[in-house]
Design a protein around this motif. Structure first.
Motif, mmCIF file in Angstrom:
data_model
loop_
_atom_site.group_PDB
_atom_site.id
_atom_site.type_symbol
_atom_site.label_atom_id
_atom_site.label_comp_id
_atom_site.label_asym_id
_atom_site.label_seq_id
_atom_site.Cartn_x
_atom_site.Cartn_y
_atom_site.Cartn_z
ATOM 1 N N VAL A 22 0.849 -1.192 0.000
ATOM 2 C CA VAL A 22 0.000 0.000 0.000
ATOM 3 C C VAL A 22 0.887 1.245 0.000
ATOM 4 O O VAL A 22 2.081 1.172 0.295
ATOM 5 N N SER A 26 -2.215 5.741 2.648
ATOM 6 C CA SER A 26 -3.388 4.874 2.576
ATOM 7 C C SER A 26 -4.334 5.059 3.756
ATOM 8 O O SER A 26 -3.905 5.335 4.877
ATOM 9 N N SER A 27 -5.622 4.875 3.475
ATOM 10 C CA SER A 27 -6.634 4.936 4.520
ATOM 11 C C SER A 27 -6.595 3.654 5.347
ATOM 12 O O SER A 27 -5.933 2.677 4.986
ATOM 13 N N GLU A 30 -7.741 0.760 3.253
ATOM 14 C CA GLU A 30 -6.745 0.309 2.287
ATOM 15 C C GLU A 30 -5.651 -0.505 2.968
ATOM 16 O O GLU A 30 -5.173 -1.508 2.413
ATOM 17 N N ARG A 33 -7.135 -3.812 3.742
ATOM 18 C CA ARG A 33 -7.254 -4.586 2.509
ATOM 19 C C ARG A 33 -5.898 -5.153 2.096
ATOM 20 O O ARG A 33 -5.790 -6.311 1.672
ATOM 21 N N GLY A 34 -4.852 -4.327 2.221
ATOM 22 C CA GLY A 34 -3.516 -4.796 1.875
ATOM 23 C C GLY A 34 -3.080 -5.943 2.765
ATOM 24 O O GLY A 34 -2.507 -6.937 2.297
ATOM 25 N N ASP A 129 -15.828 4.891 -5.460
ATOM 26 C CA ASP A 129 -14.934 3.884 -6.023
ATOM 27 C C ASP A 129 -14.851 4.008 -7.543
ATOM 28 O O ASP A 129 -13.777 3.826 -8.130
ATOM 29 N N ALA A 237 -10.892 -7.571 -0.875
ATOM 30 C CA ALA A 237 -11.472 -6.243 -1.060
ATOM 31 C C ALA A 237 -12.855 -6.168 -0.435
ATOM 32 O O ALA A 237 -13.197 -5.193 0.244
ATOM 33 N N LYS A 241 -14.180 -4.034 3.188
ATOM 34 C CA LYS A 241 -15.293 -3.093 3.223
ATOM 35 C C LYS A 241 -16.425 -3.636 4.092
ATOM 36 O O LYS A 241 -16.957 -2.973 4.955
#
Length: 255
Positions: A22, A26-27, A30, A33-34, A129, A237, A241
């Motif tokens: 990432v 990054s948030s 993110e 997710r990474g 997105d 992903a 979320k």
């Protein structure tokens, strides 16, 4: 051994962001997710016995990296000084990282995916997105359609309309790749999508799943996508979320 040294040893880099794949800005989503994506690649339960020891070491190191980057105070220290608060890291080394991982990422069922899809499509989250994908890929619809969650060929005209309106409102730049895309490329993309849908339908029938399981079909189709080429990447992903929304506010228990 300190975390940065551990990362250098097992991942070939002491950059915590690079370990998770990432960017520095990054948030939280993110970063999560990474972590999910990379951890799936080295999960000890998904490798051979010969690879298990090395995979376990990587898996545990990933957990420590995520624990640092998901904690605001520890992340701030790392950003400002390029170091890790070793006292905080030492306190986490004895953690059961497998159990920690299971708590973070619950198994996603077909019902979960359907629920997510119903809420996601047409939402502000999907809109953001779509715009982000448009900017990231400079208007290339192949990459945009591969990137946006739950998208199929049936969604393309809707996504195109969203982008056209955003361009007209000067919210997005008018990339030539989008505004001048050839009909030939559009037809080629549709053929690929239709082929993937047929393959997914064949898998559905083989597994004896219920007809009309569109969410699961989308999941299987995602296995064909050029960017990820791995069903687990779609799950990474989606889970980042889906499960992330349900765990906001429980920082100590989740990250």
């Amino acid at each position: 051994m300190g975390l940065l040294d551990q990362c250098e040893e097992v991942f070939g880099t002491s950059d915590l962001y690079q370990v998770l794949g990432v960017r520095p800005g990054s948030s939280e989503a993110e970063i999560r997710r990474g972590y999910r994506k990379v951890s799936l690649q080295v999960h000890p339960d998904r490798v051979t016995e010969a690879e298990k020891e090395a995979a376990t070491q990587k898996f545990q190191t990933l957990g420590r990296v995520y624990a640092v980057l998901s904690d605001k105070e520890q992340r701030a220290v790392y950003i400002e000084q390029g170091t890790v608060n070793e006292e905080a890291d030492i306190s986490s080394q004895d953690r059961d990282w497998m159990e920690y991982w299971r708590l973070l990422f619950k198994k996603v069922t077909v019902a979960d995916i359907k629920n997510f899809e119903d809420k996601y499509k047409g939402s502000e989250e999907e809109l953001a997105d779509i715009k982000q994908a448009y900017l990231e890929f400079q208007g290339d619809m192949d990459s945009i359609m591969e990137s946006v969650l739950c998208s199929t060929t049936k969604d393309e005209s809707r996504i195109r309309d969203i982008l056209k309106k955003a361009i007209e409102a000067q919210e997005l730049p008018a990339y030539t790749a989008f505004t001048k895309e050839s009909a030939k490329k559009q037809r080629s993309r549709k053929r690929r999508g239709d082929k993937e849908a047929k393959e997914a339908e064949a898998v559905r029938e083989e597994l004896g799943l219920e007809a009309g399981a569109d969410s699961l079909r989308n999941l299987i189709q995602s296995k064909q996508k050029n960017r990820e080429k791995d069903m687990n990447s779609f799950l990474a992903a989606l889970e980042a979320k889906y499960s992330g929304n349900s765990q906001k506010g429980g920082k100590k228990g989740k990250k």
